[in-house]
Motif scaffolding. Structure first.
Motif, mmCIF file in Angstrom:
data_model
loop_
_atom_site.group_PDB
_atom_site.id
_atom_site.type_symbol
_atom_site.label_atom_id
_atom_site.label_comp_id
_atom_site.label_asym_id
_atom_site.label_seq_id
_atom_site.Cartn_x
_atom_site.Cartn_y
_atom_site.Cartn_z
ATOM 1 N N ALA A 179 0.844 -1.201 0.000
ATOM 2 C CA ALA A 179 0.000 0.000 0.000
ATOM 3 C C ALA A 179 0.876 1.247 0.000
ATOM 4 N N GLU A 180 1.946 1.197 0.785
ATOM 5 C CA GLU A 180 2.864 2.347 0.853
ATOM 6 C C GLU A 180 3.408 2.671 -0.534
ATOM 7 N N LEU A 181 3.756 1.639 -1.261
ATOM 8 C CA LEU A 181 4.307 1.818 -2.604
ATOM 9 C C LEU A 181 3.262 2.419 -3.540
ATOM 10 N N LEU A 182 2.037 1.905 -3.477
ATOM 11 C CA LEU A 182 0.984 2.426 -4.361
ATOM 12 C C LEU A 182 0.612 3.864 -3.995
ATOM 13 N N ILE A 183 0.576 4.161 -2.702
ATOM 14 C CA ILE A 183 0.222 5.529 -2.265
ATOM 15 C C ILE A 183 1.217 6.537 -2.836
ATOM 16 N N HIS A 184 2.498 6.254 -2.678
ATOM 17 C CA HIS A 184 3.494 7.252 -3.092
ATOM 18 C C HIS A 184 3.717 7.257 -4.590
ATOM 19 N N ALA A 185 3.461 6.133 -5.240
ATOM 20 C CA ALA A 185 3.521 6.128 -6.708
ATOM 21 C C ALA A 185 2.401 7.011 -7.261
ATOM 22 N N GLU A 186 1.228 6.928 -6.635
ATOM 23 C CA GLU A 186 0.092 7.734 -7.106
ATOM 24 C C GLU A 186 0.318 9.213 -6.790
ATOM 25 N N GLN A 201 4.449 -0.192 -11.237
ATOM 26 C CA GLN A 201 3.799 -0.630 -12.477
ATOM 27 C C GLN A 201 3.512 -2.132 -12.423
ATOM 28 N N TRP A 202 4.499 -2.894 -11.899
ATOM 29 C CA TRP A 202 4.300 -4.353 -11.806
ATOM 30 C C TRP A 202 3.077 -4.645 -10.935
ATOM 31 N N PHE A 208 -3.174 -5.133 -8.438
ATOM 32 C CA PHE A 208 -3.246 -4.558 -7.093
ATOM 33 C C PHE A 208 -3.725 -3.108 -7.157
ATOM 34 N N ALA A 209 -4.531 -2.744 -6.173
ATOM 35 C CA ALA A 209 -4.983 -1.357 -6.046
ATOM 36 C C ALA A 209 -5.155 -1.063 -4.562
ATOM 37 N N LEU A 210 -5.187 0.225 -4.243
ATOM 38 C CA LEU A 210 -5.415 0.606 -2.847
ATOM 39 C C LEU A 210 -6.835 0.237 -2.442
ATOM 40 N N ASP A 211 -6.974 -0.206 -1.217
ATOM 41 C CA ASP A 211 -8.290 -0.530 -0.673
ATOM 42 C C ASP A 211 -8.488 0.311 0.585
ATOM 43 N N THR A 212 -9.412 1.265 0.481
ATOM 44 C CA THR A 212 -9.679 2.131 1.640
ATOM 45 C C THR A 212 -11.109 1.937 2.127
ATOM 46 N N ALA A 213 -11.724 0.828 1.720
ATOM 47 C CA ALA A 213 -13.165 0.634 1.935
ATOM 48 C C ALA A 213 -13.565 0.705 3.403
ATOM 49 N N ASP A 214 -12.777 0.123 4.302
ATOM 50 C CA ASP A 214 -13.217 0.107 5.696
ATOM 51 C C ASP A 214 -12.554 1.202 6.539
ATOM 52 N N GLY A 215 -12.064 2.226 5.843
ATOM 53 C CA GLY A 215 -11.480 3.351 6.574
ATOM 54 C C GLY A 215 -10.003 3.179 6.841
ATOM 55 N N ARG A 216 -9.479 1.989 6.637
ATOM 56 C CA ARG A 216 -8.046 1.746 6.776
ATOM 57 C C ARG A 216 -7.470 1.542 5.378
ATOM 58 N N VAL A 217 -6.176 1.730 5.257
ATOM 59 C CA VAL A 217 -5.557 1.584 3.936
ATOM 60 C C VAL A 217 -4.882 0.223 3.835
#
Ligand SMILES: Nc1nc2c(ncn2[C@@H]2O[C@H](COP(=O)(O)OP(=O)(O)OP(=O)(O)O)[C@@H](O)[C@H]2O)c(=O)[nH]1
Ligand SMILES: C[C@H](OP(=O)(O)O)C(=O)O
Length: 222
Positions: A179-186, A201-202, A208-217
């Motif tokens: 998640a950390e990688l996806l957050i900062h890449a975005e 990119q891989w 893989f995508a960020l999941d923030t559905a339940d309020g947590r990342v």
């Protein structure tokens, strides 16, 4: 500056086995390795991969199948042997620092000017990167190696500078780190203006995508 980049080719990233297959862990690890090597070179370092087995790269590779600590200490010893008394600073930068940017690595290299050893601690107490300007410094990885390396330096009478860097503190070990990688890449691409990193990119292409559905990342996979 010579920069040793340790890399495990066999069973890499076992702590990601819950979310990635062995082949995927291998491919993802190599993507992170290539990103780190490019960032080191862009920061002015001369990367040398220290791998447990042959790895196909357009960069220098030394193969040493001994455990991490033994292999890194042997690399430090070998350098000393080549040019005794004048070997200059050496850095060791882990291959799983997927957020490392040239700017963050320049901060590490510059930190080495202020002390005999500059250390970038990892979250959880590891040693994600260091620069040693004194040939007496040796490593002892695993566990709270950041604390152990401070003690090793102190015992040898060496001064220590701490490199306070979010990007260098983030090694990708566990699913939450994806998640950390996806957050900062975005947020800011690779942070160095060169577009999305290979590792990010891989992950995206693997679904893989960020999941923030339940309020947590966290991350989710298609
Ligand atoms: N040369 C070498 N590099 C290693 C070895 N073990 C780990 N590494 C590398 O050292 C860095 C930190 O590794 P770790 O996060 O502790 O281990 P890992 O194998 O990547 O992951 P886990 O299996 O989840 O512990 C990464 O760049 C690894 O590729 C080893 O025995 N030899
Ligand atoms: C090699 C080890 O890495 P970690 O297991 O903390 O990721 C360490 O930094 O001592």
């Amino acid at each position: 500056m010579e920069v040793v980049v340790p890399f495990s080719t066999d069973r890499p990233k076992s702590r990601l086995s819950g979310v990635l297959s062995p082949d995927e862990r291998s491919a993802f690890s190599r993507a992170m390795l290539r990103d780190v090597l490019d960032a080191v070179a862009a920061a002015g370092g001369e990367p040398r991969v220290l791998a447990t087995d042959a790895v196909d790269l357009e960069r220098p590779v030394t193969v040493d199948d001994r455990p991490l600590t033994t292999a890194v200490n042997a690399a430090l010893d070998a350098r000393l042997g080549e040019s005794p008394g004048d070997s200059g600073p050496v850095a060791v930068v882990m291959a799983d620092l997927a957020l490392a940017t040239p700017a963050a690595l320049r901060g590490l290299f510059e930190g080495g000017r202020d002390a005999d050893v500059a250390v970038a601690p990892g979250r959880g107490g590891g040693t994600n990167a260091f620069v040693a300007d004194d040939p007496a410094f040796r490593v002892d990885y695993h566990g709270a190696s950041y604390l152990d390396h401070r003690q090793i330096a102190a015992d040898a009478g060496l001064s220590v500078a701490v490199v306070d860097s979010h990007r260098l503190a983030t090694d990708v070990d566990e699913p939450a780190d994806l998640a950390e990688l996806l957050i900062h890449a975005e947020a800011d691409g690779d942070g160095g203006g060169g577009g999305e990193s290979r590792a990010a990119q891989w992950l995206r292409e693997a679904g893989f995508a960020l999941d923030t559905a339940d309020g947590r990342v966290g991350v989710e996979r298609e």
